[in-house]
Design an enzyme around this catalytic site. Structure first.
Site, PDB file in Angstrom:
ATOM      1  N   LYS A   1       0.865  -1.182   0.000  1.00 50.16           N
ATOM      2  CA  LYS A   1       0.000   0.000   0.000  1.00 50.16           C
ATOM      3  C   LYS A   1       0.896   1.225   0.000  1.00 50.16           C
ATOM      4  O   LYS A   1       1.510   1.564   1.018  1.00 50.16           O
ATOM      5  CB  LYS A   1      -0.919   0.053   1.228  1.00 50.16           C
ATOM      6  CG  LYS A   1      -1.987   1.136   1.055  1.00 50.16           C
ATOM      7  CD  LYS A   1      -2.470   1.742   2.351  1.00 50.16           C
ATOM      8  CE  LYS A   1      -1.759   2.988   2.751  1.00 50.16           C
ATOM      9  NZ  LYS A   1      -1.943   4.173   1.895  1.00 50.16           N
TER      10      LYS A   1
ATOM     11  N   GLY B   1       7.065   4.576   8.099  1.00 52.49           N
ATOM     12  CA  GLY B   1       6.230   5.763   8.260  1.00 52.49           C
ATOM     13  C   GLY B   1       6.449   6.354   9.638  1.00 52.49           C
ATOM     14  O   GLY B   1       7.505   6.149  10.265  1.00 52.49           O
ATOM     15  N   SER B   2       5.451   7.064  10.109  1.00 49.88           N
ATOM     16  CA  SER B   2       5.621   7.784  11.369  1.00 49.88           C
ATOM     17  C   SER B   2       5.557   6.824  12.564  1.00 49.88           C
ATOM     18  O   SER B   2       4.950   5.752  12.491  1.00 49.88           O
ATOM     19  CB  SER B   2       4.522   8.838  11.503  1.00 49.88           C
ATOM     20  OG  SER B   2       3.267   8.197  11.528  1.00 49.88           O
ATOM     21  N   THR B   3       6.144   7.265  13.655  1.00 48.97           N
ATOM     22  CA  THR B   3       6.157   6.455  14.872  1.00 48.97           C
ATOM     23  C   THR B   3       4.737   6.249  15.402  1.00 48.97           C
ATOM     24  O   THR B   3       4.402   5.165  15.881  1.00 48.97           O
ATOM     25  CB  THR B   3       7.074   7.125  15.914  1.00 48.97           C
ATOM     26  OG1 THR B   3       8.410   7.075  15.394  1.00 48.97           O
ATOM     27  CG2 THR B   3       7.039   6.432  17.256  1.00 48.97           C
TER      28      THR B   3
ATOM     29  N   VAL C   1       1.810   6.066  13.747  1.00 51.70           N
ATOM     30  CA  VAL C   1       1.066   5.051  12.993  1.00 51.70           C
ATOM     31  C   VAL C   1       1.723   3.676  13.176  1.00 51.70           C
ATOM     32  O   VAL C   1       1.040   2.658  13.333  1.00 51.70           O
ATOM     33  CB  VAL C   1       0.959   5.440  11.497  1.00 51.70           C
ATOM     34  CG1 VAL C   1       0.280   4.332  10.712  1.00 51.70           C
ATOM     35  CG2 VAL C   1       0.190   6.741  11.334  1.00 51.70           C
TER      36      VAL C   1
ATOM     37  N   GLU D   1      10.181   0.765  10.363  1.00 51.04           N
ATOM     38  CA  GLU D   1      11.149   1.846  10.102  1.00 51.04           C
ATOM     39  C   GLU D   1      10.381   3.135  10.325  1.00 51.04           C
ATOM     40  O   GLU D   1       9.519   3.495   9.520  1.00 51.04           O
ATOM     41  CB  GLU D   1      11.655   1.767   8.654  1.00 51.04           C
ATOM     42  CG  GLU D   1      12.652   0.671   8.419  1.00 51.04           C
ATOM     43  CD  GLU D   1      14.056   1.035   8.893  1.00 51.04           C
ATOM     44  OE1 GLU D   1      14.325   2.222   9.154  1.00 51.04           O
ATOM     45  OE2 GLU D   1      14.874   0.117   9.006  1.00 51.04           O
TER      46      GLU D   1
ATOM     47  N   CYS E   1      13.658  10.715   6.510  1.00 48.69           N
ATOM     48  CA  CYS E   1      13.562  10.204   7.887  1.00 48.69           C
ATOM     49  C   CYS E   1      14.851  10.448   8.669  1.00 48.69           C
ATOM     50  O   CYS E   1      14.816  10.709   9.867  1.00 48.69           O
ATOM     51  CB  CYS E   1      13.227   8.727   7.874  1.00 48.69           C
ATOM     52  SG  CYS E   1      14.335   7.769   6.828  1.00 48.69           S
TER      53      CYS E   1
ATOM     54  N   GLU F   1       9.420  15.284  15.416  1.00 50.47           N
ATOM     55  CA  GLU F   1       9.838  15.240  14.014  1.00 50.47           C
ATOM     56  C   GLU F   1       8.931  16.159  13.188  1.00 50.47           C
ATOM     57  O   GLU F   1       7.721  15.951  13.133  1.00 50.47           O
ATOM     58  CB  GLU F   1       9.717  13.801  13.491  1.00 50.47           C
ATOM     59  CG  GLU F   1      10.248  13.651  12.094  1.00 50.47           C
ATOM     60  CD  GLU F   1      10.000  12.260  11.526  1.00 50.47           C
ATOM     61  OE1 GLU F   1       8.919  11.708  11.772  1.00 50.47           O
ATOM     62  OE2 GLU F   1      10.899  11.756  10.844  1.00 50.47           O
TER      63      GLU F   1
HETATM   64  P1  NAP Z   1       2.517   8.084   7.986  1.00 51.65           P
HETATM   65  O1  NAP Z   1       1.456   9.082   8.102  1.00 51.65           O
HETATM   66  O2  NAP Z   1       2.834   7.241   9.139  1.00 51.65           O
HETATM   67  O3  NAP Z   1       2.114   7.177   6.717  1.00 51.65           O
HETATM   68  C1  NAP Z   1       2.952   6.139   6.260  1.00 51.65           C
HETATM   69  C2  NAP Z   1       2.095   5.160   5.484  1.00 51.65           C
HETATM   70  O4  NAP Z   1       1.130   4.624   6.384  1.00 51.65           O
HETATM   71  C3  NAP Z   1       1.299   5.768   4.335  1.00 51.65           C
HETATM   72  O5  NAP Z   1       1.149   4.830   3.308  1.00 51.65           O
HETATM   73  C4  NAP Z   1      -0.044   6.044   4.998  1.00 51.65           C
HETATM   74  O6  NAP Z   1      -1.100   6.099   4.068  1.00 51.65           O
HETATM   75  C5  NAP Z   1      -0.171   4.842   5.896  1.00 51.65           C
HETATM   76  N1  NAP Z   1      -1.056   5.024   7.036  1.00 51.65           N
HETATM   77  C6  NAP Z   1      -1.466   6.169   7.621  1.00 51.65           C
HETATM   78  N2  NAP Z   1      -2.306   5.889   8.645  1.00 51.65           N
HETATM   79  C7  NAP Z   1      -2.405   4.543   8.706  1.00 51.65           C
HETATM   80  C8  NAP Z   1      -3.109   3.639   9.549  1.00 51.65           C
HETATM   81  N3  NAP Z   1      -3.874   4.066  10.543  1.00 51.65           N
HETATM   82  N4  NAP Z   1      -2.968   2.313   9.332  1.00 51.65           N
HETATM   83  C9  NAP Z   1      -2.170   1.857   8.347  1.00 51.65           C
HETATM   84  N5  NAP Z   1      -1.498   2.671   7.490  1.00 51.65           N
HETATM   85  C10 NAP Z   1      -1.607   3.989   7.690  1.00 51.65           C
HETATM   86  O7  NAP Z   1       3.886   8.729   7.520  1.00 51.65           O
HETATM   87  P2  NAP Z   1       4.106   9.763   6.343  1.00 51.65           P
HETATM   88  O8  NAP Z   1       3.660  11.084   6.801  1.00 51.65           O
HETATM   89  O9  NAP Z   1       3.582   9.209   5.073  1.00 51.65           O
HETATM   90  O10 NAP Z   1       5.698   9.717   6.187  1.00 51.65           O
HETATM   91  C11 NAP Z   1       6.533  10.433   6.982  1.00 51.65           C
HETATM   92  C12 NAP Z   1       7.003   9.599   8.147  1.00 51.65           C
HETATM   93  O11 NAP Z   1       7.643   8.430   7.660  1.00 51.65           O
HETATM   94  C13 NAP Z   1       8.045  10.314   8.971  1.00 51.65           C
HETATM   95  O12 NAP Z   1       7.804  10.038  10.318  1.00 51.65           O
HETATM   96  C14 NAP Z   1       9.343   9.687   8.517  1.00 51.65           C
HETATM   97  O13 NAP Z   1      10.386   9.767   9.443  1.00 51.65           O
HETATM   98  C15 NAP Z   1       8.900   8.288   8.299  1.00 51.65           C
HETATM   99  N6  NAP Z   1       9.847   7.597   7.427  1.00 51.65           N
HETATM  100  C16 NAP Z   1      10.706   6.711   8.000  1.00 51.65           C
HETATM  101  C17 NAP Z   1      11.655   6.083   7.215  1.00 51.65           C
HETATM  102  C18 NAP Z   1      12.650   5.130   7.835  1.00 51.65           C
HETATM  103  O14 NAP Z   1      13.348   4.454   7.085  1.00 51.65           O
HETATM  104  N7  NAP Z   1      12.749   5.042   9.141  1.00 51.65           N
HETATM  105  C19 NAP Z   1      11.716   6.346   5.855  1.00 51.65           C
HETATM  106  C20 NAP Z   1      10.817   7.253   5.307  1.00 51.65           C
HETATM  107  C21 NAP Z   1       9.878   7.876   6.100  1.00 51.65           C
HETATM  108  P3  NAP Z   1      -1.686   7.491   3.536  1.00 51.65           P
HETATM  109  O15 NAP Z   1      -0.513   8.362   3.222  1.00 51.65           O
HETATM  110  O16 NAP Z   1      -2.450   7.083   2.353  1.00 51.65           O
HETATM  111  O17 NAP Z   1      -2.516   8.034   4.645  1.00 51.65           O
END
Ligand code: NAP
Length: 484
Positions: free
Chosen positions: A174, A227-229, A231, A249, A283, A382
């Site tokens: 997804k 994604g975010s911590t 979620v 991650e 990230c 963050e």
């Molecule tokens: P996010 O809001 O946590 O979303 C990540 C993914 O999860 C997206 O596909 C999102 O879908 C989906 N999602 C959101 N809510 C969900 C739920 N309740 N259940 C299941 N999936 C859900 O993060 P983001 O804003 O897209 O990305 C930024 C974050 O990612 C930052 O915290 C960044 O540090 C982190 N990140 C970490 C790494 C690493 O390697 N550690 C790499 C890249 C990014 P939708 O977008 O369609 O809502």
């Protein structure tokens, strides 16, 4: 430009879905770019069932053939890199140069790397003479679910998809509903490379909709979330109810430490790159700059000059900084900036850039706060945007204490001409990556695992493959035991 009407990819076929559609927006212009299906529970059921059928074929495919298919995927990515870079440019707002680098040096490279591992997955054997023969079997985990953030659909997605396929698993991905385009295009490319139908599937939709269903779906054998911590924690909690393995991650708030003996020009350029590359939406961005007190004032003055010289524009402008992904993300960043103004000294930026051309898209000026208290929101949370928090430190111990005073542990950097200081800092910092006298250039041939709230599980390099394999021990009685 005509809006693209995209479909999900399930079982080797395109599915438009019967439900509502979501808009995907060009962040540089705020104009619609594409629409995608807002996938439903039935779509996810269908993707997981298709992945289960694909698994039956793929896990029995000779590893040598898996290697060949993954190499072909890498070749096709390189052949179509320009098209993919262009699409990521439109969807993420990033430049063509960044997109081409991503496709060649990250995505294709990862597939090449794990293609080479597919036929080298081995086990151990242990013989108790005349008594027992014991050996390990390493087997694919099964149907794997991958949730990918918007800041790099294939850049981030390939990190788990390539080893998952190499190890013989099937995949349901997804992508973020804000940046799904190149992940869907990637499905086309998998077919061309000879991946059997059902082995790779893409569902689309809101995170809070179809994404949320991943964690409780009984058909997944493991979930890989980036994604975010916040979620990630929710997914871990829900997946734990079914005892489903998760690999996480998550977010970061990485310290970038500059000692007084550092090469100042290099450290300044490194500090700029660390926070303003990809508009801070990385990230491992170096979002907390810690500068030794004796050079602090000069360093910050020169840093501000460099930040003011950053050019900002859309993907075609060849600018140094691009828009952030969405109006919501821009609003979130501006809110953090307002909170920062109450606790620290704003030394540059602090809102939308003045250029009239940049008013429509989602642009934020490179922003630096100085003398930021480490317990403030902008030092601890963050922001995921072009906002840097600067503070100072007295000596080595003070630097390490401040660097580790965070719930995150994703990355860090140390700038010093003293090798002893550098290596002691590398040992003392609680983070998965330590860059010494540079920022970002980590070899993905080396494995790592996040610390603290930044996640769990191994990523990149040779050890990551074990996150995609179950390991079984087999013991055969070949003689009488002498143990009674
Ligand atoms: P996010 O809001 O946590 O979303 C990540 C993914 O999860 C997206 O596909 C999102 O879908 C989906 N999602 C959101 N809510 C969900 C739920 N309740 N259940 C299941 N999936 C859900 O993060 P983001 O804003 O897209 O990305 C930024 C974050 O990612 C930052 O915290 C960044 O540090 C982190 N990140 C970490 C790494 C690493 O390697 N550690 C790499 C890249 C990014 P939708 O977008 O369609 O809502």
């Amino acid at each position: 430009m005509k809006t693209m009407d995209l479909a999900m990819y399930i079982g080797g076929e395109w599915h438009h879905g019967g439900g509502p559609r979501l808009d995907v927006v060009n962040p540089a212009t705020a104009e619609p770019l594409a629409t995608i299906p807002d996938g439903t529970a039935a779509d996810l059921d269908s993707a997981v069932a298709s992945a289960r059928r694909g698994l039956a074929v793929w896990r029995e495919t000779h590893p040598r053939v898996r290697t060949q298919v993954l190499f072909r995927i890498a070749e096709t990515i390189k052949a179509r890199a320009e098209e993919f870079a262009h699409l990521d440019g439109l969807n993420l707002g990033e430049s063509m140069g960044t997109g081409m680098w991503t496709m060649h040096d990250v995505v294709a490279r990862r597939f090449e790397y794990y293609a080479g591992m597919a036929d080298k997955i081995r086990g151990d054997s242990f013989v108790t003479p005349g008594r027992f023969l014991s050996y390990t079997l390493r087997e694919p985990i099964g149907v794997t679910g991958h949730i990918v953030p918007w800041n790099g659909p294939l850049w981030i997605g390939s990190r788990t998809i390539a080893p998952a396929l190499a190890a013989g698993n099937s995949v349901v991905v997804k992508p973020s509903s804000e940046a799904p385009i190149t992940m869907l295009k990637f499905a086309e490319l998998c077919v061309d490379a000879g991946l059997p139908p059902g082995v790779f599937n893409v569902v689309t939709g809101r995170g809070s909709g179809i994404g949320d269903l991943f964690a409780t779906h009984p058909g997944f054998d493991a979930i890989y979330f980036t994604g975010s911590t916040v979620v990630g924690r929710r997914i871990m909690e829900m997946a734990a109810r079914n005892n489903v393995k998760t690999v996480m991650e998550l977010g970061g708030k990485s310290p970038n430490i500059v000692f007084a003996d550092a090469d100042m020009e290099a450290a300044l350029d490194g500090a700029i790159l660390a926070i303003f590359a990809n508009s801070g939406q990385i990230c491992v961005a170096g979002s907390r700059l810690l500068v030794q007190e004796s050079i602090h004032d000069e360093f910050v003055a020169r840093l501000v000059e460099k930040a003011k010289a950053i050019t900002i524009g859309g993907p075609e402008d060849n600018a140094m900084m691009n828009p952030v992904i969405s109006a919501a993300q821009k609003a979130r960043i501006l809110d953090y900036i307002e909170q920062g103004k109450k606790v620290a000294r704003l030394v540059t930026g602090g809102g939308t850039p003045a250029d009239p051309k940049l008013q429509k898209g989602f642009f934020v000026a490179p922003t630096i706060f100085d003398r930021v208290p480490n317990d403030s929101v902008i030092a601890q949370e963050e922001i995921f945007g072009p906002v840097l928090s600067v503070s100072s430190f007295r000596d080595f111990d003070d630097a390490i204490a401040k660097a580790n005073d965070t719930r995150y542990g994703l990355a860090s950097a140390v700038w010093t001409e003293n090798a002893k200081t550098a290596h002691l800092a590398a040992q003392a910092i609680q983070a998965a990556q330590v860059f010494i006298n540079h920022y970002y250039t980590a070899a993905f041939e080396v494995s790592r695992s996040p610390y603290k709230a930044s996640g769990s599980g191994m990523s990149e390099g040779p050890d990551a493959i074990y996150e995609f394999l179950n390991q079984k021990s087999v013991s055969v009685k070949i003689g009488e035991s002498t143990w009674g």
